[in-house]
Motif scaffolding. Structure first.
Motif, PDB file in Angstrom:
ATOM      1  N   ARG A 127       2.543  12.354 -11.267  1.00  0.00           N
ATOM      2  CA  ARG A 127       3.147  11.179 -11.726  1.00  0.00           C
ATOM      3  C   ARG A 127       2.151  10.134 -11.907  1.00  0.00           C
ATOM      4  O   ARG A 127       0.958  10.049 -11.265  1.00  0.00           O
ATOM      5  N   GLY A 186      13.739   2.889  -6.783  1.00  0.00           N
ATOM      6  CA  GLY A 186      13.256   4.275  -6.191  1.00  0.00           C
ATOM      7  C   GLY A 186      14.380   4.844  -4.896  1.00  0.00           C
ATOM      8  O   GLY A 186      13.924   5.487  -4.191  1.00  0.00           O
ATOM      9  N   SER A 238      14.053   8.541  -4.977  1.00  0.00           N
ATOM     10  CA  SER A 238      12.727   8.947  -4.574  1.00  0.00           C
ATOM     11  C   SER A 238      12.416   8.700  -3.048  1.00  0.00           C
ATOM     12  O   SER A 238      11.764   9.475  -2.333  1.00  0.00           O
ATOM     13  N   ASN A 279      14.088  11.650  -1.655  1.00  0.00           N
ATOM     14  CA  ASN A 279      13.277  12.822  -1.781  1.00  0.00           C
ATOM     15  C   ASN A 279      12.263  12.840  -0.854  1.00  0.00           C
ATOM     16  O   ASN A 279      11.820  13.918   0.028  1.00  0.00           O
ATOM     17  N   PRO A 313      10.819  17.472  -2.537  1.00  0.00           N
ATOM     18  CA  PRO A 313      10.633  16.738  -4.134  1.00  0.00           C
ATOM     19  C   PRO A 313      11.702  17.253  -4.940  1.00  0.00           C
ATOM     20  O   PRO A 313      12.068  18.373  -5.021  1.00  0.00           O
ATOM     21  N   GLU A 314      12.261  16.335  -5.512  1.00  0.00           N
ATOM     22  CA  GLU A 314      13.240  16.237  -6.790  1.00  0.00           C
ATOM     23  C   GLU A 314      14.575  17.034  -6.341  1.00  0.00           C
ATOM     24  O   GLU A 314      15.569  17.264  -7.184  1.00  0.00           O
ATOM     25  N   THR A 319      15.944  11.880  -9.916  1.00  0.00           N
ATOM     26  CA  THR A 319      15.443  10.427 -10.019  1.00  0.00           C
ATOM     27  C   THR A 319      15.399  10.218 -11.775  1.00  0.00           C
ATOM     28  O   THR A 319      15.558  11.100 -12.628  1.00  0.00           O
ATOM     29  N   ASN A 350       7.348   5.277  -1.915  1.00  0.00           N
ATOM     30  CA  ASN A 350       7.317   6.828  -2.205  1.00  0.00           C
ATOM     31  C   ASN A 350       6.155   7.443  -3.054  1.00  0.00           C
ATOM     32  O   ASN A 350       6.145   8.396  -2.636  1.00  0.00           O
ATOM     33  N   THR A 351       5.770   6.571  -3.812  1.00  0.00           N
ATOM     34  CA  THR A 351       4.518   7.033  -4.729  1.00  0.00           C
ATOM     35  C   THR A 351       3.370   7.433  -3.666  1.00  0.00           C
ATOM     36  O   THR A 351       3.095   8.676  -3.941  1.00  0.00           O
ATOM     37  N   GLU A 383       4.318  10.632  -2.080  1.00  0.00           N
ATOM     38  CA  GLU A 383       4.524  12.038  -2.767  1.00  0.00           C
ATOM     39  C   GLU A 383       3.078  12.364  -2.885  1.00  0.00           C
ATOM     40  O   GLU A 383       2.757  13.713  -3.079  1.00  0.00           O
TER      41      GLU A 383
END
Length: 1030
Positions: free
Chosen positions: A187, A300, A303, A306, A312-313, A317, A650-651, A654
């Motif tokens: 991402r 988010g 997210s 997750n 994940p996913e 999202t 969250n970013t 991940e």
């Protein structure tokens, strides 16, 4: 910092506040400074900030960072991964910091104090709780050994990890319960993610290595006892199975074998539901007041789910339309019955619920065509909202019925009464003819999936296609570390849903949740007023009076601020760097100098590390600022005076969990939030596990001992008279218990009638008089204002009039006067339960005395005590549910939210008034609304709803009590039946006829039971002093 005494277990304490304890260990390298400290922000922050806020980044000088090397886990259901080797240890020394220019005398000194270190989750939970070797001996479940740091341990000396078993586990002993993060898609990320990742491992981050909360349930002593208890059950399973396989098993033996197997794989069933609330980004610009940019609304929430699930996913999202969050979606831990990686259950609305929904959708769509609802006659903001609600209703109707030939806007736009009836009848008919997915015609649909992508594809038809308007709830069962301690994560629809039927369903669900996470973008929380408006928008709609009068003291609330990685460094430096600010100017200037030196030396790696350090100093400073501000602002409105606030990225989670960078994963804040989730369920988990060890396992051992001492009675020595006497007495006990429960039920209903029902009947006319007076006050309003309030179901706000809730004003007197009465009802609940429990105890003690007098063996007599403990625990669960349900009924009666009794009673009048037009409209509107208030039925109807709800609840609760006690009595009767054949006279006569090998096997079983009972007694002694917190 001096080393702790030998054998001590030390937490990490920052200025007196315990934070997540990290193991203080050393790697075997002779150069402890060879590893680079890539992230150390708390040092500078702690110098000038409160100890309450410095929790975002748990790495600090002199703290070892654990780096693991794992085999890439398989995502298939039966996958298992090898136990990792001892983790590589890196000791961050002050010499490392000095090389980066951070050896500052202002940095804090860490203090420690003794406590028992909680364990890593990989050591606590697995699908198969206890595995047995071929020889029948119990294997380690991965439970850690607690080993304190020795004061003489020198830097660079390698020693056994105190958080790992000393013996490596085999491939099939430790199941892989976390999905591989290799499936994460790349991402776009902020600058924080563009730096080099020197601390990245080749394997993903293992969530099972996270530390548990400092709660009794997670201590090594209790977990060891629980492991040993599971081992006892498994040994018993094997011992019984030998007998089953060597002879024709009796029904009793088969039952005991089934019980032993069930207990050998004990799984907690007590759960706590966490509602995750927040805007999902569907484009509703007034959901969080002041938002005009759609990108600001993408907070988010999916997210976050997750990340918490480490899957994940699994929660879809992105901006995929309003239907994405229109359905409550639960994420639950899979059980033994769920054999696939993911199991999906979908529950539809009932026929009556669908009819209510369609009526609400028609109202929402048609309101834009009501008289006076024209762009030049109403407030522009109100008109825009009416238009949006109408469009949303049309989207839902179109999704459900666009495949029908006769469906069009003309059908639902006829504003006559006949037109409304025709449209309603036709839509209801079409809904009944709806062809549900295969296997889902009974109101319930179930499927399985192997991957998150497949799961989303399956659930999308209930979130986007024709079925979503009629979908009630979606449940997703999967393996996730955060769920294994009984957590249920519930993704609730955002406030963009304007349909009254769906809002009521969401409110009902929310009020039954144990905790609520309010998710907000951190940029909106940077000012107190902006988050206050967010909280008000979210909570005030669900509990407006409660929120205004007492804050959220009855809600277990936490704030989760997302997107912490998005920061304007220039602005943050001005805000947080300098004298008397969170970051000393000297620290930031030193970093600037070091970055410049690295640049001159062309040391790109060091330059990126220092920039990352600088950025996270600012991120952590802002997070501390946000936490402090919110906690101070809401201290008086939160139970205990402390609002839980978490700032997460969250970013960051991940990206770096995929890379295995533990430092950055911890910096994301997700592990801290996950640990808080575990803390929520820790008390309930402890009580259930202790009940398992003290009562359930004890009862099983006694029952097996009774069976092992029995023999088939020969006909000539049967004592029919004794058998009949005991059976008659057991039946008398069962009837007495049933009568006692029935009497308790009647007593509570009598109390409720005296305390509340009669009071309601006596005061109804008084409350109507007060409501009539309020209604007449609104007569003086301008007709446009009166019309606006009718259009908005009595709850509206304008610049001139401000916010007024007619429904709240109508029941203000009733709410105030009933508060004391509701308190009396709540006070009566524990009294009723304790009195009932004492009566049942007396029945069981009487039974115990009778069995003792009849000369029954001690396992049966003593086993009654364990059965009583079982009843006590089950009563506590039912009492908890009863109290919560009574409070929910009180909310329906006292809160003027969309699911309240008063709104249900008043909405038809408001809508009828809003439909008026022409000459004399204002007078007719007032007549309709005031007539509903004064026609003598408003408060009697509310009273009847209260009474009916309580009656239904009482029937359910006491039926549950009756079933629980009867289940225990049935087990006692089974034990008595087995014990009747263990009469010494019968056994002596029967042994001459019993197979000698069978007799020998029973004797061997009896010997093993005695040994297991000895182990069990030691186990119980080890946990006798452990008490739950709070």
């Amino acid at each position: 910092m001096s080393s702790p005494p030998s054998g001590s277990n030390v937490p990490l304490v920052l200025r007196g506040r315990k934070i997540a304890p990290l193991p203080r260990r050393f790697r075997g390298s002779s150069n402890p400074g060879s590893s680079q400290n890539v992230l150390s922000t708390n040092e500078a922050l702690s110098a000038n900030s409160s100890s309450e806020t410095n929790q975002s980044l748990p790495t600090t000088s002199s703290i070892s960072i654990r780096r693991h090397s794992y085999q890439t886990p398989d995502t298939t259901e039966n996958a298992r991964h090898l136990s990792p080797p001892a983790p590589e240890e890196i000791r961050l020394s002050s010499s490392q910091d000095s090389s980066m220019g951070l050896n500052d005398p202002s940095l804090p000194t860490l203090s420690t104090r003794n406590y028992e270190i909680s364990q890593y989750f990989h050591a606590l939970y697995s699908d198969k709780k206890t595995a047995l070797s071929a020889a029948g001996g119990p294997l380690e479940r991965g439970l850690p050994r607690i080993v304190g740091d020795h004061p003489d341990t020198a830097a660079g000396t390698h020693h056994a990890s105190p958080f790992r078993p000393t013996t490596p586990l085999s491939l099939n002993q430790v199941p892989n319960l976390s999905p591989s993060l290799n499936v994460l898609r790349p991402r776009s990320v902020s600058d924080i993610s563009d730096v080099s990742d020197n601390n990245d491992n080749t394997e993903p981050y293992d969530v099972q290595d996270e530390e548990a909360p400092l709660e009794p349930f997670f201590t090594s002593s209790f977990q060891t006892a629980l492991k040993n208890g599971l081992g006892i059950a498994s040994k018993l399973d094997i011992a019984i199975e030998k007998l089953v396989g060597s002879s024709e098993p009796s029904s009793d033996l088969e039952r005991l074998l089934k019980d032993a197997r069930r207990l050998g794989t004990f799984q907690s069933s007590d759960t706590r539901t966490i509602a995750v609330l927040g805007d999902s980004g569907e484009g509703n610009c007034d959901i969080l007041r002041g938002i005009t940019n759609v990108s600001d609304m993408l907070i988010g929430k999916s997210s976050l789910i997750n990340a918490l699930l480490h899957f994940p996913e699994i929660a879809k999202t992105g901006d995929i339309g309003a239907a994405c969050t229109s359905v409550v979606t639960e994420y639950r831990q899979k059980t033994r019955e769920h054999t696939s990686p993911i199991t999906i259950e979908v529950e539809y609305l009932s026929p009556s619920e669908i009819e209510d929904l369609l009526k609400e959708l028609l109202w929402n769509y048609r309101q834009i065509f009501l008289p006076e609802v024209e762009e030049d006659k109403v407030d522009p903001k109100d008109y825009a909202r009416y238009q949006r609600e109408s469009e949303q209703a049309w989207s839902a109707l179109e999704a459900g019925f666009k495949h029908q030939r006769g469906f069009n806007k003309q059908l639902v736009s006829d504003m006559t009464e006949a037109g409304l009836t025709k449209a309603t009848d036709q839509l209801v008919k079409w809904a009944r003819e709806l062809e549900w997915p295969e296997g889902g015609n009974t109101g319930f649909w179930k499927a399985t999936a192997d991957t998150a992508e497949e799961c989303c594809e399956m659930t999308s038809i209930f979130m986007q296609d024709r079925f979503w308007p009629f979908t009630k709830i979606i449940r997703v069962y999967l393996n996730a570390q955060v769920l294994k301690t009984g957590v249920v994560l519930a993704d609730l629809p955002g406030l963009q849903d304007t349909n009254l039927a769906r809002v009521r369903a969401t409110q009902t669900y929310l009020m039954k949740c144990d905790n609520v996470f309010i998710v907000a973008k951190i940029s909106r929380a940077i000012t107190d007023q902006s988050l206050k408006s967010s909280l008000y928008s979210i909570l005030a709609r669900h509990a407006p009076v409660e929120f205004e009068e007492s804050g959220v003291k009855s809600l277990n609330l936490a704030i989760v601020c997302t997107k912490s990685e998005e920061i304007n460094q220039k602005t943050a430096r001005r805000e947080f760097c300098g004298s008397d600010k969170k970051i000393p100017l000297s620290v930031m200037e030193q970093l600037d100098k070091d970055i410049e030196d690295a640049k001159k030396n062309n040391n790109k790696a060091l330059k990126k590390q220092l920039k990352r350090k600088q950025e996270f100093l600012l991120i952590n400073a802002r997070s501390s600022h946000v936490k402090e501000g919110l906690q101070n602002a809401y201290a008086s409105k939160i139970p205990g005076g402390r609002l839980e606030v978490f700032c997460v990225s969250n970013t960051t989670y991940e990206k770096f969990s995929r890379k295995g960078n533990t430092e950055m994963v911890l910096a994301s804040g997700i592990p801290e939030l996950r640990r808080f989730c575990h803390k929520i369920t820790a008390g309930a988990q402890f009580l259930e596990a202790k009940h398992f060890l003290q009562s359930t396992l004890s009862s099983l051992l006694s029952s097996v001992e009774i069976w092992a001492s029995s023999s088939p009675p020969p006909p000539q020595v049967e004592d029919h008279e004794q058998d009949k006497s005991i059976h008659d007495f057991l039946q008398e006990v069962k009837e007495e218990v049933s009568d006692t429960i029935g009497q308790s039920k009647a007593d509570f209903k009598d109390t409720f009638r005296e305390v509340l029902s009669e009071y309601l009947e006596h005061q109804n006319h008084v409350w109507e008089d007060a409501a009539e007076a309020k209604g007449r006050e609104w007569y003086s309003w301008h007709w446009t204002q009166y019309n606006a309030w009718c259009l908005n179901h009595g709850d509206h706000a304008t610049a001139k009039r401000g916010h007024v809730n007619w429904n709240s004003e109508l029941i203000w007197k009733m709410r105030m006067e009933l508060a004391f009465q509701w308190g009396l009802v709540e006070d009566e609940i524990p009294i009723v339960f304790e009195k009932l429990l004492q009566s049942i105890r007396a029945c069981f003690l009487n039974l115990q005395s009778r069995l003792r007098e009849q000369g029954f063996a001690s396992p049966l007599v003593q086993g009654i005590d364990f059965r009583v403990q079982d009843i006590e625990y089950k009563f506590s669960l039912v009492q908890h549910d009863f109290t919560r349900e009574v409070k929910l009924i009180q909310r329906y009666a006292s809160e003027p939210n969309d699911s309240s009794y008063v709104v249900s009673e008043m909405v038809p009048a408001y809508r009828a008034a809003a439909g008026e037009s022409g000459t004399g409209k204002a007078a007719r509107q007032r007549s309709i609304v005031q007539g509903r208030i004064t026609n003598g039925t408003l408060f009697p109807h509310i009273s009847a709803r209260i009474q009916a709800s309580i009656d239904q609840l009482v029937r359910k609760i006491f039926r549950n009590l009756h079933d629980a006690v009867n289940a225990v009595l049935d087990l006692i009767i089974s034990d008595v039946e087995m014990a009747l054949t263990s009469n010494p006279q019968r056994i002596d006569s029967a042994r001459n006829q019993e197979d000698p090998q069978e007799q020998r096997r029973k004797e061997e079983l009896m010997a093993e039971i005695r040994e297991l009972k000895g182990e069990h007694e030691k186990l119980l002694a080890s946990i006798s002093g452990i008490l739950p917190r709070g």
